[in-house]
Design a protein around this motif. Structure first.
Motif: not given
Length: 530
Positions: A61-88
């Motif tokens: 998921x890209x939070x800036x796109x979700x929030x309709x904020x101006x995009x930015x260059x996130x590469x190189x970046x990283x990805x946080x994997x979050x877990x909740x109720x047996x889903x990722x």
């Protein structure tokens, strides 16, 4: 701390664009470097694709796109994997910052009837940095309409942590550790002892680089030293020293930042405080820099961490921070950055006069190139050499999804092929629509040119190279006091043009005024007397 365990009070902060956000540590599964994502049959533009993680596709998921904020260059970046109720779920981030501790009851909560707005749970104060951080709601993220959900292939990891956390709440006996790998060795560090992590760090040459000191990094508008963690501790195998570093983490040495280079962060876990066992007082080169060892059998048999090796060496950042050699190194770089800042206006004046900031390197003797011509510096690898020694083109390397031809710069300029080693580097230059790498024996320094005369080349020094006669050469005066010297300046963008011309790929009118520098075959540049 209160009756809540550290596990319950830990928050992992990260940056996306101008936002500093946080998630409860119990939700963060692991952090991975940003990789190209596979396309997913999902209509939402904020789902950027899927991450292939050990054979499982995780929606990202890209939070800036979700929030309709101006995009930015996130590469190189990283990805946080979050877990909740047996889903990722994966979240794109620019940078993972420090772990901090706060009582969730102190959060200033916010509410929203909007589904997207409800992903913000409230704000917490990071007291260590005196910074207000926006905390996300893991539940609200997973409740986003239309979000594809991937079942957690390792649900025992979260259930086990939650169970042990509940059991240990009264005694407050859980300790967070960030697990990592450097060379073939496993390490762990308490996240509260580090300032931030850096994904895909780009190494800059350091004047005194050598041994475990691999060069410098740009960090928050400051140049800081980069130390190879395994080499510094005398652990790992030497044959792996030419690997490409993927990550680093930053600590403070007497207030000055210093980066420790590693291969990758594996996970952030919470273990009982008595899990770390003592190490023997002999056999380890720098045992005093370690808290002890975390046995892999602390983890359940189903957990992949239990299969990685016998143990994780637990770092003692406070003891590392007392190393006099590191103190001096971090101090030298900090003073140099401060001096550079104070001299900024003066350097701006020099730039206006046409003087350059130069990357200085050796091809038998010293040469230089304007630093803005070099896109990045890569470590030399012997396995790229596939052509015979009479060919100045060594071979090809693949970097950032691009195949790059690599030339021996000395041989291309008319000298003998260099003796390249793990101390050598490849200067990557992008010009005239092409990317080419130039191998150099070693990097020397980054210097400010104080004087850049163009001098004539006379007599036998007017050598014909690549079909062109060299009639002038450009020199630069660098260094201070007794270290002041003249070096020849090589325009690598012009060399790219000459290479393209040799292979019939350049526009003829573009190369009319280009003259190739010539290097004396015994390794001395044809300098005018000064």
């Amino acid at each position: 701390m209160s009756e809540l365990s550290q596990y319950e009070q830990g928050f992992g902060s990260f940056r996306i664009g101008e936002m500093t956000l946080a998630l409860p540590m119990k939700s963060v599964r692991e952090v991975v470097p940003f990789h190209p994502l596979m396309a997913l049959p999902c209509p939402h533009p904020w789902i950027k694709g899927g991450l292939d993680l050990r054979g499982v596709t995780i929606p990202v998921l890209d939070l800036e796109c979700l929030l309709n904020r101006p995009g930015h260059q996130y590469t190189p970046g990283c990805i946080l994997l979050i877990a909740h109720e047996n889903h990722l779920l994966g979240l794109i981030a620019d940078q993972v910052k420090a772990l901090f501790f706060a009582n969730p009851a102190a959060m200033h909560t916010v509410s929203s009837e909007d589904t997207i707005g409800s992903i913000f749970a409230g704000s917490l104060m990071n007291s260590e940095l005196n910074q207000l951080v926006q905390v996300l709601s893991t539940q609200a993220l997973f409740d986003l309409p239309g979000l594809p959900k991937t079942e957690d292939p390792e649900p025992h990891r979260q259930s086990l942590e939650l169970q042990t956390s509940n059991e240990d709440t009264a005694l407050n006996t859980r300790t967070p550790l960030m697990l990592m790998q450097s060379m073939s060795t496993l390490f762990a560090v308490n996240p509260k002892d580090i300032e931030t992590t850096v994904v895909n760090p780009v190494l800059l040459p350091g004047e005194y680089a050598g041994g475990f000191y691999k060069g410098n990094l740009n960090y928050r508008e400051q140049t800081i030293p980069a130390i190879d963690l395994a080499s510094y501790l005398g652990l790992g195998t030497n044959k792996q020293l030419q690997r490409a570093t993927q990550q680093a983490f930053v600590i403070r040495i007497e207030g000055n930042p210093l980066a420790l280079l590693i291969d990758r962060v594996l996970d952030i876990v919470h273990v009982p405080h008595n899990s770390v066992i003592p190490l023997p007082c002999f056999g380890l080169p720098k045992a005093n820099q370690l808290e002890g060892a975390l046995p892999c059998n602390v983890f359940s048999k189903e957990d992949p961490h239990s299969q990685r090796g016998p143990q994780y060496f637990v770092l003692s950042c406070p003891r590392i921070s007392e190393d006099q050699e590191l103190i001096e190194l971090a101090s030298i770089l900090a003073k140099a950055s401060a001096t550079a800042q104070l001299d900024f206006e003066n350097q701006q004046g020099k730039t206006a006069l046409g003087l350059d900031r130069l990357m200085v390197y050796r091809l038998g003797t010293e040469f230089s190139t304007p630093i803005e011509q070099v896109r990045e510096v890569l470590p030399y690898r012997a396995d790229i050499e596939i052509f015979e020694r009479g060919n100045s083109m060594l071979g090809m390397l693949t970097h950032r999804n691009e195949s790059i031809p690599v030339f021996d710069l000395a041989q291309w300029l008319g000298a003998e092929r260099q003796s390249l080693s793990h101390e050598s580097s490849i200067l990557v230059v992008n010009a005239h629509g092409s990317t080419i790498g130039f191998a150099v024996t070693s990097l020397t320094a980054i210097e400010n040119a104080q004087w850049e005369p163009h001098v004539p080349v006379l007599g036998e020094q007017r050598q014909l190279l690549h079909g062109r006669l060299k009639t002038t050469q450009r020199l630069a005066q660098i260094g201070e006091d007794k270290h002041q010297r003249m070096v020849e300046v090589i325009d690598l963008q012009q060399q790219v043009l000459l290479i393209l011309d040799q292979f019939g790929l350049a526009v003829p009118t573009a190369i009319e005024a280009v003259a190739a520098p010539v290097v004396d075959p015994i390794g001395h540049s044809q300098h005018a007397a000064h």
